[in-house]
Write a protein that holds these residues in place. Structure first.
Motif, PDB file in Angstrom:
ATOM      1  N   ARG A   1       0.581   7.132  -6.283  1.00 53.53           N
ATOM      2  CA  ARG A   1      -0.791   7.916  -6.545  1.00 53.53           C
ATOM      3  C   ARG A   1      -0.707   9.477  -6.158  1.00 53.53           C
ATOM      4  O   ARG A   1      -1.237  10.211  -6.538  1.00 53.53           O
ATOM      5  CB  ARG A   1      -1.902   7.418  -5.508  1.00 53.53           C
ATOM      6  N   ASP A   2       0.348   9.604  -5.141  1.00 54.11           N
ATOM      7  CA  ASP A   2       0.459  11.025  -4.593  1.00 54.11           C
ATOM      8  C   ASP A   2       1.286  11.797  -5.525  1.00 54.11           C
ATOM      9  O   ASP A   2       1.184  13.026  -5.840  1.00 54.11           O
ATOM     10  CB  ASP A   2       1.570  11.155  -3.397  1.00 54.11           C
TER      11      ASP A   2
ATOM     12  N   GLN B   1       0.353   4.328  -2.589  1.00 55.91           N
ATOM     13  CA  GLN B   1       0.218   5.391  -2.282  1.00 55.91           C
ATOM     14  C   GLN B   1       1.189   6.664  -2.749  1.00 55.91           C
ATOM     15  O   GLN B   1       0.929   7.688  -3.285  1.00 55.91           O
ATOM     16  CB  GLN B   1       0.180   5.784  -0.853  1.00 55.91           C
ATOM     17  N   LYS B   2       2.701   5.959  -2.853  1.00 56.97           N
ATOM     18  CA  LYS B   2       3.721   7.148  -3.182  1.00 56.97           C
ATOM     19  C   LYS B   2       3.307   7.537  -4.933  1.00 56.97           C
ATOM     20  O   LYS B   2       3.472   8.623  -5.374  1.00 56.97           O
ATOM     21  CB  LYS B   2       5.015   6.354  -2.972  1.00 56.97           C
TER      22      LYS B   2
ATOM     23  N   PRO C   1       0.752  -1.307   0.167  1.00 54.78           N
ATOM     24  CA  PRO C   1      -0.050  -0.010   0.064  1.00 54.78           C
ATOM     25  C   PRO C   1       0.601   1.289  -0.129  1.00 54.78           C
ATOM     26  O   PRO C   1       0.395   2.342  -0.585  1.00 54.78           O
ATOM     27  CB  PRO C   1      -0.630  -0.213   1.239  1.00 54.78           C
ATOM     28  N   GLU C   2       1.881   1.158   0.497  1.00 57.49           N
ATOM     29  CA  GLU C   2       2.849   2.366   0.807  1.00 57.49           C
ATOM     30  C   GLU C   2       3.413   2.857  -0.671  1.00 57.49           C
ATOM     31  O   GLU C   2       3.368   3.985  -1.007  1.00 57.49           O
ATOM     32  CB  GLU C   2       4.202   2.084   1.686  1.00 57.49           C
TER      33      GLU C   2
END
Length: 105
Positions: A75-76, A72-73, A68-69
């Motif tokens: 997606r950010d 998310q990186k 997930p990390e």
């Protein structure tokens, strides 16, 4: 914003009607429009190169890691409108940058 100079004055309106109203000849109008198209194409190429350089590695890392990390990186970094669409199996389709590189192999 695209601008051009005609008779010492800067203009941004590139409609043929406007340029004709300034007294520009057809050859000069075509030159302005060609320059505008060239600059737009350069901007697109620069954006595509930046996208491939910045987000593709993060996308590949997210796919490889599956954490997930890492997702998310990515997606950010990438706005939602630029993320690959998910196919029916829930897997991400190739990014524009990836497709471009694959086409050159």
């Amino acid at each position: 914003m695209f601008t051009y100079i005609y008779k010492g004055t800067s203009h941004s309106n590139t409609s043929s009607e406007y340029m004709q109203s300034l007294g520009m000849e057809q050859e000069a109008i075509e030159s302005v429009l060609n320059q505008q198209q060239f600059e737009l194409s350069q901007n697109l190429e620069k954006r595509q190169a930046a996208y491939a350089k910045e987000s593709d590695p993060l996308y590949m890392e997210a796919q490889f890691d599956g954490t997930p990390e890492s997702l998310q990186k990515w997606r950010d970094k990438v706005p939602p409108s630029r993320r690959p669409l998910l196919n029916a199996r829930g897997r991400a389709a190739a990014c524009i940058g990836n497709k471009r590189r694959l086409a050159h192999r």
